[in-house]
Motif scaffolding. Sequence first.
Motif, PDB file in Angstrom:
ATOM      1  N   GLY A  18      32.186  53.296  41.556  1.00 22.80           N
ATOM      2  CA  GLY A  18      31.903  53.878  40.240  1.00 22.80           C
ATOM      3  C   GLY A  18      30.817  54.929  40.330  1.00 22.80           C
ATOM      4  N   LEU A  58      28.949  58.857  39.604  1.00 26.02           N
ATOM      5  CA  LEU A  58      29.207  60.272  39.841  1.00 26.02           C
ATOM      6  C   LEU A  58      30.000  60.511  41.135  1.00 26.02           C
ATOM      7  CD1 LEU A  58      28.648  63.277  39.094  1.00 26.02           C
ATOM      8  CD2 LEU A  58      26.550  63.101  40.440  1.00 26.02           C
ATOM      9  N   TYR A  76      31.918  58.486  42.758  1.00 25.84           N
ATOM     10  CA  TYR A  76      33.294  58.004  42.579  1.00 25.84           C
ATOM     11  C   TYR A  76      34.123  59.045  41.821  1.00 25.84           C
ATOM     12  CZ  TYR A  76      37.211  55.636  40.484  1.00 25.84           C
ATOM     13  OH  TYR A  76      38.471  55.337  40.057  1.00 25.84           O
ATOM     14  N   GLU A  77      33.552  59.570  40.741  1.00 22.31           N
ATOM     15  CA  GLU A  77      34.289  60.547  39.930  1.00 22.31           C
ATOM     16  C   GLU A  77      34.632  61.784  40.758  1.00 22.31           C
ATOM     17  OE1 GLU A  77      35.479  59.923  37.092  1.00 22.31           O
ATOM     18  OE2 GLU A  77      34.404  58.036  36.771  1.00 22.31           O
ATOM     19  N   LYS A  78      33.676  62.253  41.536  1.00 23.28           N
ATOM     20  CA  LYS A  78      33.907  63.451  42.355  1.00 23.28           C
ATOM     21  C   LYS A  78      34.987  63.187  43.406  1.00 23.28           C
ATOM     22  CE  LYS A  78      31.036  66.301  40.507  1.00 23.28           C
ATOM     23  NZ  LYS A  78      31.502  67.516  39.846  1.00 23.28           N
ATOM     24  N   LYS A 116      37.370  61.026  43.175  1.00 23.05           N
ATOM     25  CA  LYS A 116      38.654  60.891  42.482  1.00 23.05           C
ATOM     26  C   LYS A 116      39.268  62.275  42.244  1.00 23.05           C
ATOM     27  CE  LYS A 116      40.400  58.668  38.239  1.00 23.05           C
ATOM     28  NZ  LYS A 116      41.492  57.898  38.812  1.00 23.05           N
ATOM     29  N   GLU A 161      41.403  52.428  45.436  1.00 21.46           N
ATOM     30  CA  GLU A 161      41.564  52.527  43.985  1.00 21.46           C
ATOM     31  C   GLU A 161      42.438  51.379  43.476  1.00 21.46           C
ATOM     32  OE1 GLU A 161      40.111  54.431  42.011  1.00 21.46           O
ATOM     33  OE2 GLU A 161      41.414  55.443  40.568  1.00 21.46           O
ATOM     34  N   LYS A 190      41.185  49.734  39.199  1.00 23.28           N
ATOM     35  CA  LYS A 190      40.723  50.554  38.083  1.00 23.28           C
ATOM     36  C   LYS A 190      41.842  50.526  37.048  1.00 23.28           C
ATOM     37  CE  LYS A 190      36.841  51.886  39.436  1.00 23.28           C
ATOM     38  NZ  LYS A 190      35.646  51.612  38.670  1.00 23.28           N
ATOM     39  N   GLU A 194      34.487  71.260  38.230  1.00 25.74           N
ATOM     40  CA  GLU A 194      34.763  69.924  37.724  1.00 25.74           C
ATOM     41  C   GLU A 194      36.234  69.564  37.822  1.00 25.74           C
ATOM     42  OE1 GLU A 194      32.790  69.752  33.916  1.00 25.74           O
ATOM     43  OE2 GLU A 194      30.877  69.539  34.949  1.00 25.74           O
TER      44      GLU A 194
END
Length: 675
Positions: free
Chosen positions: A17, A19, A21-23, A25, A93, A98, A391
């Motif tokens: 989880g 930042l 993780y988001e990057k 993903k 994942e 998730k 982004e």
Amino acid sequence: MRDMYRETKIKDVKITGGLLYEKRKVAAEKTVPYIKRALNNEIEGIQASGAFENFRAAAGESGKNFFGLVSQDSDLFKWMEAASLALQFERDEREIQKADAGGKSEALEGSIKKDLDEAVGLLAKAQQKNGYLNTYYILNGLKDRWHYLKESCQLYCAGHLMEAAVSNYEVTGETKLLDVAQKYADCIGRAFGTEPGKIRGYDGHAEIEIGLYRLYGATRINRYRKLADFFVEERGQRPCFFATEKRNGDVSDNLVYELEEADYRHSQSHMPVREQKEAVGHAVKAMYFYTAAAEKAGLNGDEELFQTLKALWDSVTKEKMYLTGAIGASEHGESFSYPFDLPPDLMYGETCASIGLFLFAYRMLLTDVDSCYGDVMERSLYNGILAGMSENGTEFFYTNALEIDPEKCEKRRDHMHQQAERQPWFECPCCPPNIARLLLGLNRYIYTASEECLNIHLFAESRFDAEGWTAEMKTKYPENGYIKLRILKSTRGKGRVKLRIPQWCSGITYIVNGMAVSPLTEKGYAVFLTGEEETMDIEISMPMEPEKIYADARVKDLVGKAAVMRGPVVYCAEEADNGEPAVLFWKDGGRMTWEEPLADEPYAYERIITEGWRLSSGEPGLYTTQPPRFEETRITLVPYYRWNNRGKGAMRVFLNTLFPAAVPGTVDRITGGKV
Ligand code: FUB
Ligand code: ZN
């Protein structure tokens, strides 16, 4: 005797989880498929790439000529490494379950795997019987191979193939790509070395050394390590190989660029590594070379070489590094400048160079658990590296200046290396696949461990499971500095847990199993002891307030300026929030307030609001005797890595500082007589 940790395996860590993780993903789901299409010329309106097409031609599937730059095979290999790591991301994942993973994740993994298998098949088909595999020379005449190594990137490309193969093998367990890489490594080993008849040379762009060490790490075949050792030590021996090497064949149209014939500093070939003390030349080449040399020092327990690398490390990080972890102050040769020459505007700061710095830091860390390395990893990751990708994951910066004026980028020759906006692609697209592979490989860099010790270098919501340790880290870092760790050691005997204390942090506190403690520290790490089968809960609180940061007075371009950081994140002033940032001044003692991102508004980033001054001319005219006026203003700062996601505009990290109390006579001018 130094520590010697092995690189952490990609499967031993899951980032669950936050930042990073988001990057990752975005990198797996958007960037990896996008780069495949870009390399295969499926995206209209961007620079053409010959990456896939050259391999088709080399495999005899088309009669096309070589197209593009000599470095281009490496773009495909870096993509293959990123795609292999994306497979692991998709598997993790599903395991983490998730909410939205399920079938979508499986479908994406399937399509990435199909693309990868096709590429592996193509490489195997293009590979020559003797193992040689470089499309430029396969298509333009093999007799000229191993010529003009100074600029032809042959071994550089080979190194990236080896890295891709190792990651692919680690993730899939399949050996087809590894076989291709080993065959090529053996072909290179027959051609290069100190034995009679072999070439005592090396590539102008270090990278083969890293690839060979990684191949050794995966296969434990000693000849790869020995060949890497040879390349590390041979660079810079006299007379310089580049002064004597053959230069048949005309590659001049396909070179990335060509520097002055005798500029051996550019490729760190001006002297043997053991004599080098100052980081010079092309910043990416330097980082890859030092990374490999650090690996050699660690593997061989070579203290002398380690001390050389430490001196080079200090040269980079104490004299030549930007606040964001960007390196390479000069556009000429994409290179380092002299100590403390760090212009925030004319600089280069290639994304690959920050990635290289991160990798160099990690290699040093494996031999020496000292927080100076993790601090720089964190600095480059959250700033110089993350800024390199948009982004949405499909636009990129090649250079990363700390100050951008779009008009200058467009109109001044000496600023044209910079982009005022992230680009969908480049003629030399080294950075996009590099950032994808770095982000998707981040699992490797958070923890290192032996049976006796678990080290935590970076903070991210994650799980670690290896070497008899299980660790679970819960945190929103870098949004805040609160971290909860649950650690279990299952191997025999007592163990130590070491946690990096970030350089930016003062006032860190720890609660262990419910009790406030003041641990011993060792080289910038807090040390905790634990026993077998003991669960240790550690709560860490790092106060994270915005702070002004000033450069050493020897950085002449930053005299009278200050930037703001909050934790590891550098902030910047964008035109979108402030108008022209060049006329902004910090207010001495101005309060700074950090605001959380507003979840439901697009681009409503976390930001810092502070008080400042806005300068305007005293009276019209290009030059006047009237001093400028200052009016009070509010300055809004956003994280540097987020800049330029809201369209084109000026941006500055360092703003002007007035020290009214310290400068007699300026108070009236600042307040316009109001106070
Ligand atoms: O030569 C290959 C790549 O192109 C380098 O790593 C980049 O810096 C650019 O020069
Ligand atoms: Zn690059």
